[in-house]
Design an enzyme around this catalytic site. Structure first.
Site, PDB file in Angstrom:
ATOM      1  CB  ILE A  15      -8.613 -15.157 -12.392  1.00 20.05           C
ATOM      2  CG1 ILE A  15      -7.230 -15.008 -12.140  1.00 20.05           C
ATOM      3  CG2 ILE A  15      -9.318 -16.435 -11.450  1.00 20.05           C
ATOM      4  CD1 ILE A  15      -7.013 -14.508 -10.758  1.00 20.05           C
ATOM      5  CE1 TYR A 143      -7.227  -5.502  -5.550  1.00 24.70           C
ATOM      6  CE2 TYR A 143      -5.176  -5.776  -4.546  1.00 24.70           C
ATOM      7  CZ  TYR A 143      -6.254  -6.234  -5.305  1.00 24.70           C
ATOM      8  OH  TYR A 143      -6.615  -7.495  -5.339  1.00 24.70           O
ATOM      9  CE  LYS A 147     -10.025  -7.545  -4.513  1.00 24.13           C
ATOM     10  NZ  LYS A 147     -10.663  -8.458  -5.250  1.00 24.13           N
ATOM     11  CG  ASP A 287       8.035  -3.820  -4.932  1.00 26.30           C
ATOM     12  OD1 ASP A 287       6.746  -4.112  -4.673  1.00 26.30           O
ATOM     13  OD2 ASP A 287       8.610  -3.889  -5.787  1.00 26.30           O
TER      14      ASP A 287
END
Length: 329
Positions: A15, A143, A147, A287
């Site tokens: 990105i 993770y 954040k 998931d």
């Protein structure tokens, strides 16, 4: 009037490299800071590369002392969910402690505009979709927690020190530079679209589908894929918002519609003309069946208008990169 000077931390990655191109084309002066642990030197085609690590406080002090910087864009997080579960210390050190190093260096040099690459992973298991900014934040892995910690830190730094920030919560970044100059590269690769296209080009034998019994129209997981160029355009608007002394904010960034794993494979078959072998495997733990963003806030407050929302265009741009740059791997 000259454009501002920006520091892009982690700008040699997927990105970040696209963002550098958009910034330079928009007239900004760009410094790219990267330790090249996951980024690539040859991806920095725009801006000036400074090789270094934002863990190094002495290095940061020298950088901010010798360079004029108006704003900082932060793309330097570690981002592999599974790895974060195995090595949480590494994730908290890099994603939280090192980010604090960066913020403190900014404050010492009166740089008070910060653009943060955040993630939909801070929401955890969705209670409803599409997911808006008010959705509860219950991350289920280190993770996502790292954040969320940074976003909380940013709120405190705003209140205490006047450091303004915009946090942009990505869903699934995908695609490649529409001009074919840049694209997606990870080692190892973990994102669905490049994996599917590696199977199409013959660099991978097949693509795995993890579960086909989800409560979705075709039984496979549904995800929100946002074109990397549209993602960058949201960053540019957020940067402009900060540079005119806009308030701190957070935005979810996605297409607003989902595509299933099977749809991605079928569309890739259509775009590439290849058969793309598939291997069906069991579900992966953690998931969710559906993850789709509500990006109305970014559209309304930033004036963001994504250009590349259809899956076929996203895959077509990624396929052009796969064919053109396959020799790099």
């Amino acid at each position: 009037m000259s454009k501002s000077h920006v520091l892009e931390v982690g700008g040699a990655g997927y990105i970040g490299s696209h963002m550098s191109k958009m910034l330079v084309q928009s007239g900004y002066e760009v410094l790219v800071l990267d330790n090249l642990s996951t980024g690539f030197r040859d991806a920095v085609r725009y801006g000036q590369l400074i090789e270094g690590d934002f863990a190094d406080q002495v290095f940061l002090e020298q950088l901010f002392s010798t360079q004029h910087i108006d704003a900082v864009l932060h793309f330097a997080a570690l981002s592999q969910v599974g790895e974060s579960v195995r090595e949480p210390a590494r994730y908290y050190r890099n994603n939280v402690a090192n980010t604090q190093n960066l913020l403190d260096a900014m404050l010492r040099h009166d740089v008070r505009r910060f653009l943060f690459s955040s993630t939909a992973a801070l929401f955890g298991e969705p209670e409803y979709t599409p997911i808006d900014e008010q959705h509860p934040q219950r991350p289920i892995n280190p993770y996502g927690r790292s954040k969320r910690m940074v976003e909380e830190m940013l709120a405190d730094y705003d209140q205490a020190y006047g450091l303004r920030s915009v946090s942009l919560r990505y869903f699934n970044a995908a695609g490649a530079d529409p001009e074919g100059e840049l694209g997606e590269r990870h080692d190892p690769e973990s994102h669905l679209i490049p994996l599917v296209l590696q199977a199409a080009s013959g660099r991978r034998e097949s693509i795995a589908i993890y579960g086909n019994d989800y409560p979705t129209p075709d039984g496979t997981c549904v995800r929100d894929y946002i074109h990397v160029w549209d993602l960058c355009s949201a960053h540019l608007l957020a940067l402009e918002h900060l540079l005119v002394d806009g308030e701190s904010a957070a935005y979810n960034l996605g297409n607003g519609k989902g595509f299933s794993v099977q749809e991605v494979i079928d569309t890739a078959r259509k775009v590439t003309g290849q058969s793309i072998p598939v291997v069906l495997q069991g579900r992966r733990s953690g998931d969710p069946a559906i993850l789709v963003a509500d990006s109305q806030k970014a559209r309304q407050e930033l004036g963001w208008l994504p250009r590349f929302g259809d899956l076929e265009t996203i895959i077509d741009h990624a396929w052009a990169w796969e064919r053109k740059k396959g020799y790099l791997w």
